[in-house]
Design an enzyme around this catalytic site. Structure first.
Site, short mmCIF file in Angstrom:
data_model
loop_
_atom_site.label_atom_id
_atom_site.label_comp_id
_atom_site.label_asym_id
_atom_site.label_seq_id
_atom_site.Cartn_x
_atom_site.Cartn_y
_atom_site.Cartn_z
N GLY A 1 0.85 -1.19 0.00
CA GLY A 1 0.00 0.00 0.00
C GLY A 1 0.88 1.23 0.00
N THR A 2 0.34 2.31 -0.54
CA THR A 2 1.23 3.45 -0.72
C THR A 2 0.86 4.68 0.09
OG1 THR A 2 0.09 3.74 -2.80
CG2 THR A 2 2.24 2.69 -2.87
#
Lengths: 250, 271
Positions: free
Chosen positions: B48-49
């Site tokens: 996830g960013t």
């Protein structure tokens, strides 16, 4: 060598049961009532912090009478059981039935094996999608489990309270009306004992398991405690709406 | 009550208000961390960013993009990385998605469990410390490449403001002022936040600023997803005020995103 007196198992069980019953009968009563808006849990309790009613899980509530330290440890154990189960499976997999049977086993084992039985009586309530889907389980000190329909009373003079509830209760009532039934029922032993004045909201501990909270309030947790002013407001509406409450008080 | 066969003895005897401590003692396999991994190369896992958070007058807001990447592949366009921790706090996670989501789930149960056992909410600092302990417990996994870096925000009842906490992989907890961002696009998002954020913003202003900083991050970071007009996918945004945490609904976000895109289209500038 000292000679042990023979005591029959029947007598042992009877003595234990009498002991537990006496302990429970000393306390005040608790009432659990289903209604259109959910399940109301009402206790006569002067303390603001030592609760007789508690939250177990999303849709499951707990009510108890008897010795505080004993039912509080059972409540905490129930919260642990439910949280572990919900965490390892899914939130929907935690049911009142599962919890009630675990409680029944605990109470039953303590009743037969320990020095002294638990002096408690418990109710485990689960709110369903409709009133027909609600569950109330009664658990007694010896591990007996009963599936109650619609309402339940327990504690000191529970018979009088239960009888009064039986007169009033019918399905489909709004919360305010159900709450006023509960208060009238809790009042029954007081009236019989000649105590003047009805139960004021400050003398009550009230919580509700609300139906369909994800849609209504955006939370998975159905359990909500009601503050005194909220209880007072509900009782005012409830008594006005339901004429049967006034008649039942005679 | 030691002989208590109905409830396993551990459940009946445990006198802790911490769900994590209890599970660690009784069924440690359920925890997302605390296992030693065998030697070997970790295959690619979804990551996830970018998460951004910004305070505003009377609260705090957190937003996360919807992309998870696995190497250079897009693993998910719909992943949600911002969550309500409880009624008055939210958290967002960047890093290994699988472990991160499990830690979020554990943290949510941890807070609810404490509240039910103790009949009171943990203080905001208490919650932030518990999260730090979980991230520290994940350190062995982080060394194997399965790092999780959260951003935590909540409404502090005592102070009447929104507060913001960032973490490092060792569980170090740092209180941030004004705004913060974590994840691969955080450099670009933070640059945007520095220029767009102003003190005493209202909630709708903060929402626009957070959304625009995510758009900027997506502009320069390939692992951050921008708003998807075709699929109607918007960032996940939670706002926390004295009234509690609420998820900003999609209709509201669609308007905010459209306004930013319209303005930028009209300006016809590079950024």
């Amino acid at each position: 060598m000292t000679q042990q007196f023979y005591v029959s198992p029947e007598q042992v069980m009877k003595d234990r049961a009498d002991f537990a019953r006496k302990g429970i009968a000393r306390g005040k009563s608790v009432v659990v009532v289903t209604c259109e808006d959910g399940i109301a849990l009402v206790a006569e309790n002067l303390s603001r912090s030592l609760h007789k009613i508690g939250e177990i899980y999303d849709k499951i509530g707990f009510a108890a009478v008897g010795k505080y330290n004993e039912f509080e440890s059972l409540r905490q154990a129930g919260v642990r059981y439910a949280d572990v189960r919900g965490y390892s499976y899914d939130r929907d997999d935690v049911t009142a039935r599962g919890l009630a049977s675990v409680y029944a086993q605990s109470l039953g084992a303590v009743f037969t094996a320990e020095q002294k039985p638990f002096e408690v009586e418990l109710a485990v309530a689960e709110v369903g999608a409709t009133q027909a889907g609600d569950h109330i389980y009664r658990l007694t000190f010896d591990g007996s489990i009963a599936d109650e329909h619609g309402f339940l009373a327990m504690g000191g003079q529970a018979d009088a309270v239960q009888a009064r509830l039986l007169e009033h209760w019918r399905p489909g009532a709004p919360l305010a009306v159900a709450l006023s039934w509960a208060v009238v029922a809790l009042d029954a032993p007081r009236q019989a004992g000649g105590l003047a004045g009805a139960l004021a909201p400050e003398m009550l501990e009230v919580a509700v398991l609300e139906r369909d909270t994800p849609a209504r309030r955006g939370t998975h947790r159905a359990f909500r405690r009601l503050a005194d002013d909220e209880v007072a407001a509900l009782l005012a509406t409830g008594a006005g709406t339901d004429t049967a409450v006034g008649q039942g008080g005679e | 009550m030691d002989a208590n066969p109905g409830l396993p003895a551990a459940i009946a005897a445990a006198a802790t208000s911490s769900f994590t401590d209890f599970v660690a003692r009784t069924t440690p396999d359920l925890l997302p961390f605390g296992r030693t991994l065998p030697a070997g190369d970790m295959p690619a896992t979804p990551h996830g960013t970018t998460i951004v958070a910004a305070t505003f007058a009377g609260g705090v807001l957190m937003a996360g993009d919807r992309r998870a990447t696995m190497g250079s592949t897009i693993a998910s366009r719909r992943i949600e990385k911002v969550f309500a921790a409880d009624r008055f706090s939210v958290l967002g996670v960047a890093g290994t998605a699988g472990v991160a989501i499990d830690i979020v789930k554990l943290f949510q149960v941890e807070l609810e469990h404490y509240e039910k056992i103790e009949d009171t909410l943990l203080s905001l600092d208490g919650k932030a410390n518990r999260l730090g302990a979980m991230i520290r417990a994940n350190l062995p996994m982080a060394l194997q490449g399965l790092a999780v870096v959260p951003l935590f925000a909540g409404y502090d009842d005592a102070e009447g403001t929104g507060r913001l906490f960032s973490y490092d992989v060792t569980g170090g907890r740092y209180e941030e002022l004004e705004h913060h961002s974590v994840g691969s696009g955080s450099m670009f998002a933070r640059g945007a936040l520095k220029k767009l954020w102003t003190p005493g913003m209202t909630e709708p202003q903060a929402l626009a600023v957070a959304t625009e900083s995510l758009i900027d991050a997506a502009d320069d970071d390939s692992a951050t997803g921008g708003p998807d007009l075709v699929r109607q996918l918007w960032p996940v945004v939670y706002s926390v005020t004295a009234d509690g945490a609420r998820r900003v609904d999609d209709d509201e976000l669609a308007v905010v995103v459209q306004a930013i895109l319209d303005r930028r289209t009209a300006e016809r500038r590079e950024a």
